[in-house]
Write a protein that holds these residues in place. Sequence first.
Motif, short mmCIF file in Angstrom:
data_model
loop_
_atom_site.label_atom_id
_atom_site.label_comp_id
_atom_site.label_asym_id
_atom_site.label_seq_id
_atom_site.Cartn_x
_atom_site.Cartn_y
_atom_site.Cartn_z
N GLU A 149 0.85 -1.19 0.00
CA GLU A 149 0.00 0.00 0.00
C GLU A 149 0.89 1.24 0.00
O GLU A 149 1.14 1.87 1.03
N ASP A 150 1.38 1.63 -1.19
CA ASP A 150 2.28 2.77 -1.28
C ASP A 150 1.62 4.09 -0.92
O ASP A 150 2.27 5.01 -0.42
N ASP A 151 0.31 4.20 -1.18
CA ASP A 151 -0.37 5.47 -0.99
C ASP A 151 -1.17 5.53 0.31
O ASP A 151 -1.98 6.42 0.51
N LEU A 152 -0.92 4.58 1.21
CA LEU A 152 -1.67 4.54 2.46
C LEU A 152 -1.12 5.56 3.46
O LEU A 152 0.08 5.66 3.68
N ILE A 153 -2.03 6.32 4.08
CA ILE A 153 -1.68 7.31 5.08
C ILE A 153 -2.03 6.83 6.48
O ILE A 153 -1.25 6.98 7.41
N ASP A 154 -3.20 6.24 6.63
CA ASP A 154 -3.66 5.79 7.94
C ASP A 154 -4.65 4.65 7.75
O ASP A 154 -5.20 4.46 6.66
N ILE A 155 -4.88 3.90 8.82
CA ILE A 155 -5.82 2.79 8.79
C ILE A 155 -6.53 2.71 10.14
O ILE A 155 -5.95 3.03 11.18
N ALA A 156 -7.81 2.35 10.12
CA ALA A 156 -8.59 2.19 11.34
C ALA A 156 -9.40 0.91 11.23
O ALA A 156 -10.00 0.63 10.19
N LEU A 157 -9.44 0.14 12.32
CA LEU A 157 -10.09 -1.16 12.32
C LEU A 157 -11.43 -1.11 13.04
O LEU A 157 -11.49 -0.75 14.22
N GLY A 158 -12.50 -1.46 12.34
CA GLY A 158 -13.80 -1.68 12.96
C GLY A 158 -14.12 -3.16 12.93
O GLY A 158 -13.30 -3.98 12.51
N HIS A 159 -15.32 -3.52 13.39
CA HIS A 159 -15.69 -4.94 13.37
C HIS A 159 -16.08 -5.40 11.97
O HIS A 159 -15.66 -6.46 11.51
N ALA A 181 -4.97 -2.87 16.99
CA ALA A 181 -5.85 -3.97 17.34
C ALA A 181 -7.28 -3.44 17.37
O ALA A 181 -7.58 -2.48 18.08
N GLY A 182 -8.16 -4.06 16.59
CA GLY A 182 -9.54 -3.63 16.53
C GLY A 182 -10.44 -4.55 17.34
O GLY A 182 -9.96 -5.38 18.14
N PRO A 183 -11.74 -4.46 17.15
CA PRO A 183 -12.66 -5.33 17.88
C PRO A 183 -12.44 -6.81 17.61
O PRO A 183 -12.63 -7.64 18.51
N SER A 184 -12.00 -7.15 16.40
CA SER A 184 -11.88 -8.56 16.03
C SER A 184 -10.74 -8.82 15.05
O SER A 184 -10.75 -9.81 14.34
N SER A 185 -9.75 -7.95 15.03
CA SER A 185 -8.63 -8.12 14.10
C SER A 185 -7.40 -7.39 14.61
O SER A 185 -7.48 -6.57 15.54
N THR A 186 -6.27 -7.70 13.98
CA THR A 186 -4.99 -7.07 14.31
C THR A 186 -4.26 -6.77 13.02
O THR A 186 -4.27 -7.59 12.09
N VAL A 187 -3.61 -5.61 12.93
CA VAL A 187 -2.80 -5.30 11.77
C VAL A 187 -1.46 -4.70 12.24
O VAL A 187 -1.43 -3.85 13.13
N ILE A 188 -0.38 -5.24 11.68
CA ILE A 188 0.98 -4.73 11.95
C ILE A 188 1.38 -3.90 10.75
O ILE A 188 1.33 -4.37 9.61
#
Length: 342
Positions: free
Chosen positions: A31-41, A330-337
């Motif tokens: 994801e070269d153009d990614l600035i931010d990410i937010a995790l929901g359910h 870490a979101g409600p039901s997932s994790t991203v590094i």
Amino acid sequence: MRLTYAGCNLFGQVPTSRELAIDHFQELPLEDDLIDIALGHSITVYLKKDGLYFHGHGLQPRVTHQITKMDVPTQAKIKLVKTCDTSVLVLDDEGRLFVLDFLAKNPGFTIRLLKRSDAGMIDKVVDFASGSTINVGLTQTGMLYNFPVRLDFRLEENVKVKKMTAGYEHVVILDTAGNVYSFGNGRRGQLGNGILEIQETPRKIQVLEGIFITDVSTGGWHSMALSRDGDVYIWGWNGDGQIGLFDDHNDPLGVVSIPQYLPLPGENLNVAHIAAGGRHSICITSDQIVFAYGCNKFNQLGLPDFEMVVNKPTKVYEISKEKKVLRVEAGPSSTVIITDEA
């Protein structure tokens, strides 16, 4: 920027996979153009250079596995996005907040401007924290609002707010001097002040005084703090093992109302990154070893789903030394590094 994901995919949060859950940490396409990410359910929100995207639940009832570009009514640059079970909040460079309310009677699924007068504010917003029942904004003059109420919160001279983070019903604040404050609903011990009650205004967590804290994170009903020395302190509700602590009989603790030191298995381990999810917790060491514990119903720990609950910190993944860890979410039901090239 690269993303490594584990957890729920029931709604198509990971468009490249048709699995219902990603049961091990899996690296996603670059994801070269990614600035931010937010995790929901049911959605993952991507802030990219060309706009805001929802991956997962669509904008129509019972429509899933969608990628939807959302229209934010601003010409300014978007700087921050956060989501929870009930809403998505977006902050632009001009200090304006926008909200998509999933619980509105006629939401129309459009992102609308949250007027400062509606939020009780008279100043530009520079940071915010969003939970299921609590939304807090910090203005450029240092005023703190639990929308629409201004809070009685003052820091010492030359000390500023470094980070704010919200659980379902509480908020934890970190300042630049390494002090930690909390307020909101503390009935599950998540405020860390030893009292299981609602606290209307932020108070310093006394147990952590004298320990220089560099990061904080809030889960649904628990909280974490990371010290400058790489130690983790944790408190709150332990209903699914997310606290990772045991009593003298080796039974998992129930409610931990004051911060406790969290030991990790192994020697000379210094933690560099922490994240508290809905009912799980993640620690990443300076050697880039990932420890996870708590609820694994959706494989958010990166473990097979026959392990529904993991009560103690467990090594689940090791990140290549060719990558530099930027942070973990870490979101409600997932994790991203989130990583970059070393």
